[in-house]
Each structure stands twice: as C-alpha cells, then as structure tokens.
Design a protein around this motif. Sequence first.
Motif, PDB file in Angstrom:
ATOM      1  N   THR A  70      57.364  48.805  44.637  1.00 32.39           N
ATOM      2  CA  THR A  70      58.239  47.667  44.939  1.00 32.39           C
ATOM      3  C   THR A  70      57.423  46.391  45.084  1.00 32.39           C
ATOM      4  N   ILE A  71      56.111  46.544  45.356  1.00 31.50           N
ATOM      5  CA  ILE A  71      55.186  45.409  45.464  1.00 31.50           C
ATOM      6  C   ILE A  71      53.909  45.761  44.713  1.00 31.50           C
ATOM      7  N   ILE A  72      53.426  44.830  43.891  1.00 32.98           N
ATOM      8  CA  ILE A  72      52.137  44.991  43.209  1.00 32.98           C
ATOM      9  C   ILE A  72      51.205  43.889  43.703  1.00 32.98           C
ATOM     10  N   ALA A  73      50.012  44.270  44.127  1.00 31.38           N
ATOM     11  CA  ALA A  73      48.987  43.317  44.550  1.00 31.38           C
ATOM     12  C   ALA A  73      47.827  43.399  43.572  1.00 31.38           C
ATOM     13  N   THR A  74      47.443  42.265  42.986  1.00 29.46           N
ATOM     14  CA  THR A  74      46.403  42.289  41.961  1.00 29.46           C
ATOM     15  C   THR A  74      45.869  40.887  41.703  1.00 29.46           C
ATOM     16  N   TYR A  75      45.010  40.745  40.709  1.00 31.34           N
ATOM     17  CA  TYR A  75      44.487  39.446  40.305  1.00 31.34           C
ATOM     18  C   TYR A  75      45.473  38.758  39.357  1.00 31.34           C
ATOM     19  N   PRO A  76      45.474  37.429  39.309  1.00 32.04           N
ATOM     20  CA  PRO A  76      46.380  36.726  38.390  1.00 32.04           C
ATOM     21  C   PRO A  76      46.246  37.166  36.935  1.00 32.04           C
ATOM     22  N   ILE A  81      40.827  42.491  28.211  1.00 33.82           N
ATOM     23  CA  ILE A  81      39.727  42.759  29.125  1.00 33.82           C
ATOM     24  C   ILE A  81      39.826  41.761  30.274  1.00 33.82           C
ATOM     25  N   LEU A  82      39.933  42.280  31.497  1.00 32.12           N
ATOM     26  CA  LEU A  82      40.108  41.427  32.664  1.00 32.12           C
ATOM     27  C   LEU A  82      38.775  40.831  33.116  1.00 32.12           C
ATOM     28  N   PRO A  83      38.716  39.527  33.370  1.00 34.42           N
ATOM     29  CA  PRO A  83      37.468  38.878  33.781  1.00 34.42           C
ATOM     30  C   PRO A  83      36.834  39.492  35.030  1.00 34.42           C
ATOM     31  N   LEU A  84      37.636  39.713  36.088  1.00 32.61           N
ATOM     32  CA  LEU A  84      37.063  40.254  37.324  1.00 32.61           C
ATOM     33  C   LEU A  84      36.606  41.695  37.155  1.00 32.61           C
ATOM     34  N   ALA A  85      37.256  42.448  36.284  1.00 31.81           N
ATOM     35  CA  ALA A  85      36.809  43.821  36.018  1.00 31.81           C
ATOM     36  C   ALA A  85      35.434  43.794  35.352  1.00 31.81           C
ATOM     37  N   LEU A  86      35.288  42.918  34.367  1.00 31.08           N
ATOM     38  CA  LEU A  86      34.012  42.805  33.658  1.00 31.08           C
ATOM     39  C   LEU A  86      32.912  42.310  34.597  1.00 31.08           C
ATOM     40  N   THR A  87      33.246  41.350  35.441  1.00 33.96           N
ATOM     41  CA  THR A  87      32.281  40.835  36.411  1.00 33.96           C
ATOM     42  C   THR A  87      31.815  41.938  37.354  1.00 33.96           C
ATOM     43  N   THR A  88      32.748  42.726  37.844  1.00 37.02           N
ATOM     44  CA  THR A  88      32.408  43.817  38.768  1.00 37.02           C
ATOM     45  C   THR A  88      31.486  44.828  38.105  1.00 37.02           C
ATOM     46  N   VAL A  89      31.796  45.193  36.863  1.00 41.06           N
ATOM     47  CA  VAL A  89      30.981  46.171  36.137  1.00 41.06           C
ATOM     48  C   VAL A  89      29.549  45.669  35.975  1.00 41.06           C
ATOM     49  N   ILE A  90      29.383  44.425  35.558  1.00 38.99           N
ATOM     50  CA  ILE A  90      28.046  43.883  35.301  1.00 38.99           C
ATOM     51  C   ILE A  90      27.257  43.735  36.598  1.00 38.99           C
ATOM     52  N   GLU A  91      27.896  43.207  37.647  1.00 35.52           N
ATOM     53  CA  GLU A  91      27.187  43.027  38.915  1.00 35.52           C
ATOM     54  C   GLU A  91      26.756  44.350  39.521  1.00 35.52           C
ATOM     55  N   GLU A  92      27.635  45.349  39.467  1.00 35.29           N
ATOM     56  CA  GLU A  92      27.300  46.640  40.077  1.00 35.29           C
ATOM     57  C   GLU A  92      26.237  47.390  39.279  1.00 35.29           C
ATOM     58  N   ALA A  93      26.244  47.235  37.970  1.00 37.28           N
ATOM     59  CA  ALA A  93      25.308  47.994  37.132  1.00 37.28           C
ATOM     60  C   ALA A  93      23.950  47.321  36.998  1.00 37.28           C
ATOM     61  N   THR A  94      23.912  45.991  37.153  1.00 39.38           N
ATOM     62  CA  THR A  94      22.681  45.280  36.812  1.00 39.38           C
ATOM     63  C   THR A  94      22.177  44.322  37.882  1.00 39.38           C
TER      64      THR A  94
END
Length: 447
Positions: free
Chosen positions: A213-219, A372-385
């Motif tokens: 009934t409610i979705i919380a997410t990035y724009p 491809i979501l910007p924040l998803a890509l940012t999270t992947v790169i920051e966590e991996a590298t």
Amino acid sequence: MSFNPFGIGLQALSLFGSALLDPKQLQTLQEHRFRQMLDHAFEQSLFYRSKYKDIDLDTVALGDLPVMHKAELMGRFKDWICDPNIDLDSLKEFISNPANIGSLYLGKYVAWESSGSSGITGIFIQDEEAMDVYDALESVRQSKSEFLQHALDPLLLTERVALVAAIDGHFASNISFELAKSMRGYFASPFISISVLDPIKKIVEELNTFSPTIIATYPTAAVVLTDALLDGSLTVSPKEIWTGGETLTAAMRKYVQDRFKAKVRSSYGSSEFFEIAWECDAGHMHVNADWVILEAVDKNYQRVPDGQMSHTCLLTNLANRVQPIIRYDLGDSICFHETRCACGSNLPCIDVLGRADDLIKVPSDDGAVISILPLALTTVIEEATDIFDFQIVQKNVNTLIVKLPPRTCIGGDVAGDMNKCVEAIKSFLKAQGATHVHLVKEPNSQS
C-alpha cells in the motif's frame, strides 16, 4: 534500548506544542536546546572540550564556533563519543556483519554508516532520545492531508510497506526500516525490504507478490517502477510513494503521481540527522528547526542571505547526546525561502540541491531495454572499490564511458583503481542481465 512508545509519545506531544510557536518563540526554543547541547558536548566529549577550551560558551554565538568535518571527527572518534564503552574497532566489526542490521550496538544504541561524497566512511551512533525524536518527527511532521490520513494509525500497523533501496549495509534508511519492522506486533501488516541492486524484473516480481500500500524508494527508482507499471509488468496500486536520497524533480513527481494515481511524498534527511525536513501540502520542504539547526553558508562558511543557494550547509543535531554534532559540514547546497509558506507552518522552508543523476538505459541480453539506477550503481562501486568520485557517461545505446579523476585514486594507482571500478560495473551489469554493454575507460578525466 528498544522501541519506546512512551518516549515517542512524549516527543510527539512536544512537537504538537512547538508547531504552535511563532518564529520568535521557535528561535528561543532552538537557542535553549542549542545551549544545552553545547554545555553537554563540552562536559562529556574530550574532542569538543579541546576545540572549545578558549571559547566563552555562555556568550558565544553559533556562527562563531569552529566548523566540524567528517574526517577530523572520525579521526578522533574515541574523544568525540560521550560513552567510553563505545569502541570504534568493535563498532566497525558490528556494522560489517549484515546479521546485525536491525540490532542494537551494546544493546542500546542504533548504529549506521555513510560514505558521502568525501569518500570517508562516517559511523553514526543514535541514543534513545535521538531515536524517539526521529520517530516522533516521522509520525507527526507530515502534510495535513497525510497526517489526517494516518491519524488513526500513526505507526502504519495496517499498511503494507515496501522499501526498495540499498539494503545490504548499515545505512540509515535500511536500519530505521528494519527497526520499524521489528517493533510491529504479530497482527500488524508486514513490511518488506527489496534490494535496489536486484534486476528490475526481480524487483517487480517481489512487489507484485507483496502488493504494497506504500512504496518507499529513490526518485529514479520510482520512475523505473512507473515504466514497469505502464508496460504492464508491475500490477500494484499503492496509495502512497515515499521518496528520498535524491532530488525529486517536478517532472518526476508528475510522471509517477499521474500514472500510479498515488500521493508522492518527498523528504530530506541524512545520517547525521535522520529527519531534517518534511514536505507540506504546498510542496515545500520545512526544516524541523526545533530539533536541528541548518546554516546556509558560502565557501568561507559565512552565512548567505535567504533566497540565495548556499555553497554548503552546516548541521547541528539538538537531539543526539552520545555523539554531539555541532556545525558539521553536511556538503549539501540549500536555499532558505524569504517568505512564510502558504500552508501556515512557521517552520522555515528550504530548497535542496541534492543528487540528480540521470537514468542509464541499456539493452538486456534478451533484447529488452533495462534501466540502471544511479544510486544502485553508486552503491556497487563504493562497496566494491572504495572509489567515491566517478562519472559514467552513456555514449550510445550499448557503450558507457567510465571517467575517474586522478584525485580519486589512492596511492596514485589510476590504472588499478580504474580496473576495479570497471570490474564492479561489469559484475553489476551481468547480474542485471546486460552482459553486452561495452565499457570505455577514461582514467585521466577531470570532473
């Protein structure tokens, strides 16, 4: 510390009272709480005692205190924290374990982390009073229409809420959501967390199964979900869509709201203070100025006039006593409105210039187009590298240019860091089902 309905209730009553204050009275309340926090920090934190030792705290104005930065605070973490039982090494070990997400550090503190644009990992501890304040703000400080809608169910016990975000780390939104899940009774409707790093097809399938009934997410994620609604793959009908973490543009809001026929809500928060501002029915962002101080400043940390966008902003948390945050450079550009909001609230309004990256659309292996979501890509790169400053430019439908400024590369290993960055992107694209995207390296680019 556990969920404290009594403490939250007391804070909620206090918020109802402060909402009735005129601007001068609100400023008086803010000043009183600031003086209390200033005295507490000096008495309990070795870091602030050394910083303020030559300052007359009885008469000093907020704007005359030194500016604090994440690097310095984290470098003196032991002296900064007001509880000697908190140890940085054990805290890092605690937040490195995904099994601890939603659990309390030392049985009484909420802990989360944030890397931010500086690339320095910040670890933030919230005590019971701070969490009571955050929970009360989230429950009470809403637009009038939303408040009335949830008046009989402020804890959303009858709502099915889905969080679509980065859920694998100790991030503020994820931790607070998991705590909310844990405090709900057996008969309450469920909450569910969905990783934004998953392929969009999997996200859509989970949402369809859960029927929130409610979705919380990035724009940007909300926009992708709207695309899925239009192509028929997403079949849910939420009443509300909550967004944060990025700038919600007017065009984004209209696109999502018109297609879902749902109320779209934006908010502004940070790891340093979880509930900085809320959105009223007029669409303006109101600062919770009774519990947080924001200063709009130029590059020399001098105040800028209302109506002018700042170079950065300084945040003072008036609620959290275990880890005092006073005149902290948050890094966001803000602009205070010059006039009072038409909604009637006396809380000041701001515009926030936050993250506003574009979606990247690439072909999938089965011939479809995926976003491809910007924040998803940012999270992947920051966590991996541990690389925090990069740029990805779409040259054509299946070619991405990866730009890495030299200043990003620790130890001058530009080629090595670029390879790690590209491998992280390749692995992410493979998980999305897009293995034919070509990555072009530009390691010497400036941004």
